[in-house]
Design a protein around this motif. Sequence first.
Motif, PDB file in Angstrom:
ATOM      1  N   VAL A  20       1.010  -1.083  -0.007  1.00 44.78           N
ATOM      2  CA  VAL A  20      -0.043  -0.035  -0.162  1.00 44.78           C
ATOM      3  C   VAL A  20       1.070   1.271  -0.061  1.00 44.78           C
ATOM      4  CG1 VAL A  20      -1.642   1.407   1.314  1.00 44.78           C
ATOM      5  CG2 VAL A  20      -2.268  -1.102   1.051  1.00 44.78           C
ATOM      6  N   ILE A  23       2.322   1.967  -3.565  1.00 45.96           N
ATOM      7  CA  ILE A  23       1.430   2.508  -4.784  1.00 45.96           C
ATOM      8  C   ILE A  23       1.993   4.012  -5.191  1.00 45.96           C
ATOM      9  CG2 ILE A  23      -1.032   2.767  -5.400  1.00 45.96           C
ATOM     10  CD1 ILE A  23      -1.753   0.750  -3.330  1.00 45.96           C
ATOM     11  N   THR A  32      -6.999  -5.050 -11.086  1.00 42.43           N
ATOM     12  CA  THR A  32      -6.183  -6.082 -10.373  1.00 42.43           C
ATOM     13  C   THR A  32      -6.877  -7.601 -10.754  1.00 42.43           C
ATOM     14  OG1 THR A  32      -8.129  -6.222  -8.575  1.00 42.43           O
ATOM     15  CG2 THR A  32      -6.480  -4.468  -8.274  1.00 42.43           C
ATOM     16  N   VAL A  39      -7.315  -0.882  -7.970  1.00 39.17           N
ATOM     17  CA  VAL A  39      -6.307  -0.882  -6.823  1.00 39.17           C
ATOM     18  C   VAL A  39      -6.930  -0.127  -5.565  1.00 39.17           C
ATOM     19  CG1 VAL A  39      -3.968  -0.082  -5.718  1.00 39.17           C
ATOM     20  CG2 VAL A  39      -4.130  -1.034  -8.157  1.00 39.17           C
ATOM     21  N   VAL A  43      -7.800  -1.986  -2.114  1.00 34.13           N
ATOM     22  CA  VAL A  43      -7.337  -1.584  -0.907  1.00 34.13           C
ATOM     23  C   VAL A  43      -8.534  -1.109   0.359  1.00 34.13           C
ATOM     24  CG1 VAL A  43      -5.852   0.525   0.434  1.00 34.13           C
ATOM     25  CG2 VAL A  43      -5.061  -0.707  -1.548  1.00 34.13           C
ATOM     26  N   HIS A 126      -4.869 -11.174  -1.203  1.00 40.16           N
ATOM     27  CA  HIS A 126      -5.103  -9.731  -1.768  1.00 40.16           C
ATOM     28  C   HIS A 126      -3.576  -8.973  -1.734  1.00 40.16           C
ATOM     29  CE1 HIS A 126      -9.308  -9.858  -2.563  1.00 40.16           C
ATOM     30  NE2 HIS A 126      -9.652  -9.682  -1.412  1.00 40.16           N
ATOM     31  N   THR A 127      -2.871  -9.811  -1.114  1.00 36.95           N
ATOM     32  CA  THR A 127      -1.384  -9.190  -1.241  1.00 36.95           C
ATOM     33  C   THR A 127      -0.788  -9.460  -2.515  1.00 36.95           C
ATOM     34  OG1 THR A 127      -1.066  -9.364   1.346  1.00 36.95           O
ATOM     35  CG2 THR A 127       0.942  -9.145  -0.169  1.00 36.95           C
ATOM     36  N   LEU A 130      -2.571  -7.353  -5.232  1.00 36.12           N
ATOM     37  CA  LEU A 130      -1.859  -5.944  -5.104  1.00 36.12           C
ATOM     38  C   LEU A 130      -0.560  -5.646  -5.812  1.00 36.12           C
ATOM     39  CD1 LEU A 130      -2.291  -2.823  -4.453  1.00 36.12           C
ATOM     40  CD2 LEU A 130      -1.594  -3.401  -2.243  1.00 36.12           C
TER      41      LEU A 130
END
Length: 189
Positions: A20, A23, A32, A39, A43, A126-127, A130
């Motif tokens: 995060v 970004i 994504t 993105v 988040v 989700h990591t 991202l």
Amino acid sequence: MTIDVREAYRRALDDFGVLVHRIGPGQWENPTPCVDWNVRALVNHVVSESLWVPELLAGRSVGEVGDIFDGDLLGDDPPKAFDAAAMAAVHAASAEHALTRVTHLSFGDVPGAEYITELFADALIHTWDLARAIGAGERLDPELVEACAAWFAGAEEGYRQAGVIAEPQPLPPDPDAQTRLLASWGRRA
């Protein structure tokens, strides 16, 4: 699970948080691997999910919390919003009775340990989402991948029936553990 789920959840959120903070200004609208999420939406989802944790682990129901975590929760400083939400979630998940407290989720009541495990798995996957979206390194923590895969082997069918994950993806020859896990979640690594 070979690692305490609260520690796994903290580490997964930490790894997501590192991304995060990486970004770039022009990357918030990047697509994504999550259908219909850019993105910023991804988040925002993790921030929303994190904000629910203290409420649900305190024994409140989804109906009692209502819609206070709907909409844009990132404001003008998304990294700050993420940091505050993640810190509150980790603090709540680390509380003495967090694993045994009954949590009232939208689909029914589950022990806190199951809820925190679901949060951990979501944060871990989700990591990767991202990282893929912003062009960062996609290698996940192998210990977390192993823990998630062990749990998800028993949960996958329920997730698939609920329609919350995509269809499994085909595997290349000799896939590593991360590729297998991501494919089971509908991701093509």
